[in-house]
Scaffold this motif. Structure first.
Motif, short mmCIF file in Angstrom:
data_model
loop_
_atom_site.label_atom_id
_atom_site.label_comp_id
_atom_site.label_asym_id
_atom_site.label_seq_id
_atom_site.Cartn_x
_atom_site.Cartn_y
_atom_site.Cartn_z
N ALA A 152 2.08 1.78 -3.47
CA ALA A 152 0.99 2.20 -4.35
C ALA A 152 0.46 3.59 -4.02
O ALA A 152 -0.33 4.16 -4.78
CB ALA A 152 -0.15 1.19 -4.27
N CYS A 198 3.40 1.55 -12.57
CA CYS A 198 3.12 0.55 -11.52
C CYS A 198 1.63 0.52 -11.23
O CYS A 198 1.00 1.57 -11.05
CB CYS A 198 3.91 0.92 -10.27
N GLN A 199 1.06 -0.68 -11.17
CA GLN A 199 -0.36 -0.86 -10.86
C GLN A 199 -0.51 -1.98 -9.83
O GLN A 199 0.36 -2.85 -9.69
CB GLN A 199 -1.14 -1.22 -12.13
N MET A 200 -1.65 -1.97 -9.15
CA MET A 200 -1.90 -2.93 -8.08
C MET A 200 -3.15 -3.74 -8.38
O MET A 200 -4.16 -3.21 -8.87
CB MET A 200 -2.04 -2.19 -6.75
N LYS A 208 0.83 -1.21 0.00
CA LYS A 208 0.00 0.00 0.00
C LYS A 208 0.86 1.26 0.00
O LYS A 208 0.52 2.25 -0.64
CB LYS A 208 -0.95 -0.02 1.20
#
Length: 247
Positions: free
Chosen positions: A50, A79-81, A47
């Motif tokens: 992100a 960057c992705q979650m 987290k």
């Protein structure tokens, strides 16, 4: 250049420090796991990377770019979650088409129709799913949509927070195989949080073992086959999992 670099990362929730002194590097193209029991701080690390846990000190960089504490639109392109719960991460009143199109609209990117259908195909969903709503999809299909959404901006780094733990066992293998294939096809770097050591053995090259907010050991995934952990907590975690992981 490291895809992800954490240097002496501390993360707090209010006055409680929940992650302390975490440092590791993830190489470009690597699949790296954060493992540990619930409450060990592993999801909190994701987290912070992100931008969802802003109260941190230390250093975070992704693909050589330092991560600040403010929202960063450019970061979303790198960057992705993907979240644990495919039921909660998709808006119930938005179609798959809307969910996948929104990142393109936010970032002013064109060629929407072709890109949406390309990403649906990449995650194993045909065009019939494009105008369905989340309640019309199974859990596995929802998670495929969530993965497609994360890939819409063509990031090179993916943060995966227990991406299969909310799914039926039969569907978990499908999603893990999909993630493994996408990593190879698109040259992705994965940082995956999981408590499931067989998943680490299948998906990852290395792992950091976390206990009470600290990294106690960084080990190759091969340690899951021969038990060659050095830290007592890591060895206990390995023993509790049955002492084996499968290819």
């Amino acid at each position: 250049m490291s895809a992800i670099s954490l240097q002496d990362l501390d993360i707090s929730y209010g006055t409680a420090k929940v992650v302390e002194g975490v440092s590791f590097d993830v190489a470009e193209g690597e699949s790296f796991a954060l493992v540990g029991e619930s409450g060990s701080g592993k999801s909190t690390v994701l987290k912070a990377i992100a931008g969802l846990a802003p109260d941190w000190t230390g250093g975070i960089s992704v693909l050589g770019q330092p991560r600040g504490h403010r929202p960063d639109r450019g970061f979303a392109r790198r960057c992705q979650m993907v979240f644990q719960d495919p039921y909660g991460s998709l808006h119930p009143r938005k179609t798959v088409d809307t969910v996948l199109s929104e990142p393109l609209q936010v970032h002013g990117l064109g060629n929407r129709d072709a890109r949406v259908e390309e990403m649906l195909g990449a995650v194993g969903l045909d065009r019939r799913f494009r105008f369905r709503y989340p309640h019309q999809l199974s859990g596995g299909q929802r998670q495929r949509v969530a993965i497609a959404r994360a890939l819409m901006l063509e990031p090179k780094v993916m943060l995966l927070d227990e991406p299969t733990s909310a799914l039926d066992v039969s569907v978990q293998a499908e999603i893990l195989n999909l993630l493994k294939r996408l990593r190879a096809e698109q040259g992705l770097t994965y940082l995956m949080v999981t408590h499931n050591l067989p998943v680490v053995g299948f998906m990852c090259d290395r792992m950091a073992v976390m206990n009470r907010g600290r990294v106690v050991e960084i080990a190759p995934a091969a340690a899951l086959h021969d038990g060659s952990f050095s830290d007592p907590y890591s060895r206990a975690l390995y023993a509790a999992s049955g002492g084996t992981a499968h290819d």
